[in-house]
Write a protein that holds these residues in place. Structure first.
Motif, mmCIF file in Angstrom:
data_model
loop_
_atom_site.group_PDB
_atom_site.id
_atom_site.type_symbol
_atom_site.label_atom_id
_atom_site.label_comp_id
_atom_site.label_asym_id
_atom_site.label_seq_id
_atom_site.Cartn_x
_atom_site.Cartn_y
_atom_site.Cartn_z
ATOM 1 N N ILE A 87 43.555 11.360 20.706
ATOM 2 C CA ILE A 87 43.916 12.461 19.806
ATOM 3 C C ILE A 87 43.491 12.147 18.372
ATOM 4 O O ILE A 87 42.923 12.997 17.672
ATOM 5 C CB ILE A 87 45.428 12.728 19.874
ATOM 6 C CG1 ILE A 87 45.806 13.243 21.276
ATOM 7 C CG2 ILE A 87 45.859 13.729 18.802
ATOM 8 C CD1 ILE A 87 47.304 13.343 21.499
ATOM 9 N N GLY A 88 43.746 10.913 17.922
ATOM 10 C CA GLY A 88 43.407 10.548 16.552
ATOM 11 C C GLY A 88 41.924 10.622 16.276
ATOM 12 O O GLY A 88 41.493 11.117 15.226
ATOM 13 N N ALA A 100 40.875 14.207 16.107
ATOM 14 C CA ALA A 100 41.344 14.823 14.859
ATOM 15 C C ALA A 100 40.478 14.433 13.674
ATOM 16 O O ALA A 100 40.211 15.249 12.781
ATOM 17 C CB ALA A 100 42.801 14.438 14.596
ATOM 18 N N ILE A 101 40.002 13.176 13.665
ATOM 19 C CA ILE A 101 39.218 12.729 12.511
ATOM 20 C C ILE A 101 37.857 13.417 12.471
ATOM 21 O O ILE A 101 37.257 13.568 11.391
ATOM 22 C CB ILE A 101 39.079 11.192 12.514
ATOM 23 C CG1 ILE A 101 38.871 10.687 11.073
ATOM 24 C CG2 ILE A 101 37.955 10.723 13.412
ATOM 25 C CD1 ILE A 101 39.046 9.208 10.925
ATOM 26 N N ALA A 143 37.554 16.608 13.258
ATOM 27 C CA ALA A 143 37.882 17.895 12.644
ATOM 28 C C ALA A 143 38.066 17.752 11.138
ATOM 29 O O ALA A 143 37.580 18.588 10.363
ATOM 30 C CB ALA A 143 39.136 18.471 13.281
ATOM 31 N N THR A 144 38.754 16.700 10.702
ATOM 32 C CA THR A 144 38.942 16.526 9.255
ATOM 33 C C THR A 144 37.624 16.193 8.569
ATOM 34 O O THR A 144 37.393 16.598 7.430
ATOM 35 C CB THR A 144 39.972 15.425 8.964
ATOM 36 O OG1 THR A 144 39.531 14.181 9.530
ATOM 37 C CG2 THR A 144 41.336 15.790 9.543
ATOM 38 N N ASN A 180 40.908 12.317 4.422
ATOM 39 C CA ASN A 180 40.103 11.919 5.572
ATOM 40 C C ASN A 180 39.990 10.398 5.653
ATOM 41 O O ASN A 180 40.036 9.810 6.733
ATOM 42 C CB ASN A 180 38.717 12.551 5.477
ATOM 43 C CG ASN A 180 37.888 12.326 6.722
ATOM 44 O OD1 ASN A 180 38.277 12.685 7.816
ATOM 45 N ND2 ASN A 180 36.716 11.716 6.546
ATOM 46 N N LEU A 185 43.243 9.024 7.054
ATOM 47 C CA LEU A 185 43.375 9.214 8.496
ATOM 48 C C LEU A 185 42.656 8.099 9.251
ATOM 49 O O LEU A 185 43.082 7.709 10.347
ATOM 50 C CB LEU A 185 42.829 10.582 8.901
ATOM 51 C CG LEU A 185 42.995 10.966 10.380
ATOM 52 C CD1 LEU A 185 44.463 10.925 10.783
ATOM 53 C CD2 LEU A 185 42.413 12.348 10.647
ATOM 54 N N LEU A 198 35.225 20.300 16.577
ATOM 55 C CA LEU A 198 36.329 19.861 17.419
ATOM 56 C C LEU A 198 36.034 20.167 18.891
ATOM 57 O O LEU A 198 36.281 19.334 19.777
ATOM 58 C CB LEU A 198 37.624 20.545 16.986
ATOM 59 C CG LEU A 198 38.876 20.208 17.803
ATOM 60 C CD1 LEU A 198 39.176 18.720 17.752
ATOM 61 C CD2 LEU A 198 40.070 21.016 17.314
#
Length: 333
Positions: free
Chosen positions: A36-37, A40-41, A43-44, A87, A90, A292
């Motif tokens: 997940i992490g 997500a990174i 997307a950021t 970012n 994260l 994503l």
């Protein structure tokens, strides 16, 4: 066999035990957090590009000048600095998860060496990603370094996804669940998905979202590179449909068929977003959603490959030897 400790009602204790006294289930959960992490990174990172915040922190490893955190700068708006710095932060969260995953893999009993290796790859890859991120800043968002920075994330996701799957299965030699031609077809599908990711970085490096107004772009014709990317995407869809048909024909296990159906759904959704953003002039939010979607597609492809073999049930795990205080406590008869 050493009995497994009772589940504590204290969430902090449970979180500690997930790392220090792990089970196969808790290790698998930590591996899922890594998946997940890292998704997500991506997307950021896309948000950094579409908001032109790529040089919001113009230095590395510091943000500006002698400061590790954003400070007032007339040349860089506060919002852009905050997005880029967020970012970067994260990345540290993903690194922390990777370290916890590695610690849990080391503490798992019985220790499973291949899980330790897959887990070690995660924090090491995040460190490499951070270094490449610094190169991106120092080269002022050169499209080659930006592409490499993105492509490290799918590579890291392979480690995360395989560990996530492997933590829930045994260590027996892989037993194929489908004939070799079907497995080769699935391998070709993964290669096609990888090619789609690579050409996607070329499209992004040619398009309008460079991360900064002054950043260099590739000199390709945007319609030409988009067409190549689109053709490869349709090739991946065709291979997925062929794989689905082959899996049904050979009577593959339900899990494998679910994985291929999930991948088809993601590819169709991804294609719809791609065409919509193209005809709408590439709006920023859709770019982030498309990025994503690309990593979700990549995750689904690797889950499909893993579903084509069986390695038996996961071994029963036992808690590591208790500390001195626990050892002195009275034991039930």
């Amino acid at each position: 066999m050493v009995p497994v400790a009772e589940r504590s009602p204290n969430p902090l204790t449970r979180a500690r035990d997930a790392v220090w006294r792990p089970t196969a289930g808790s290790l698998r959960f930590l591996a899922l957090l890594g998946v997940i992490g890292n998704a997500a990174i991506v997307a950021t990172g896309g948000a950094v590009r579409v908001t032109k915040s790529g040089l919001g922190c113009p230095d590395w490893p510091r943000c500006t000048g002698d400061s590790l955190v954003p400070t007032h700068s007339p040349e860089h708006p506060a919002l852009n600095m905050a997005i880029e710095f967020g970012n970067r932060m994260l990345t540290f969260v993903v690194l922390a998860v990777g370290v916890l995953v590695f610690a849990a893999a080391l503490r798992l009993r019985p220790r499973r060496r291949d899980l330790v290796r897959w887990a070690l790859a995660q924090p090491m890859s995040v460190v490499a990603q951070a270094v490449i991120g610094g190169i991106v800043v120092l080269t002022e968002l050169h499209p080659a370094s930006v592409s490499l920075h993105f492509l490290v994330s799918p590579a890291l996701l392979v480690f995360c996804v395989v560990l996530w799957v492997r933590a829930g299965e045994g260590d027996a030699p892989p037993r194929p669940l489908v004939p070799r031609p079907v497995r080769r077809l699935a391998a070709g599908l993964v290669a096609a998905c990888g090619a789609v990711l690579v050409t996607g970085t070329v499209v992004t490096g040619t398009g309008p979202h460079a991360g900064d107004a002054e950043s260099r772009r590739w000199g390709f014709n945007i319609e030409d590179v988009t067409r190549v990317h689109s053709v490869l995407a349709w090739a991946a869809v065709a291979l997925t449909v062929l794989t689905a048909a082959a899996l049904h024909r050979v009577g593959a296990p339900p899990a494998a068929r679910r994985r291929v159906h999930e991948l088809i759904a993601l590819e169709l959704a991804q294609g719809a977003v791609g065409y919509i953003q193209y005809f709408m002039g590439v709006p920023g939010p859709l770019v982030v959603l498309h990025m994503l979607g690309s990593v979700l597609m990549w995750i689904a492809a690797w889950r499909l490959v893993c579903a084509l073999r069986d390695r038996g049930p996961a071994p029963v795990t036992a808690s590591p030897a208790p500390g001195p205080a626990a050892a002195e406590a009275p034991q039930p008869a």
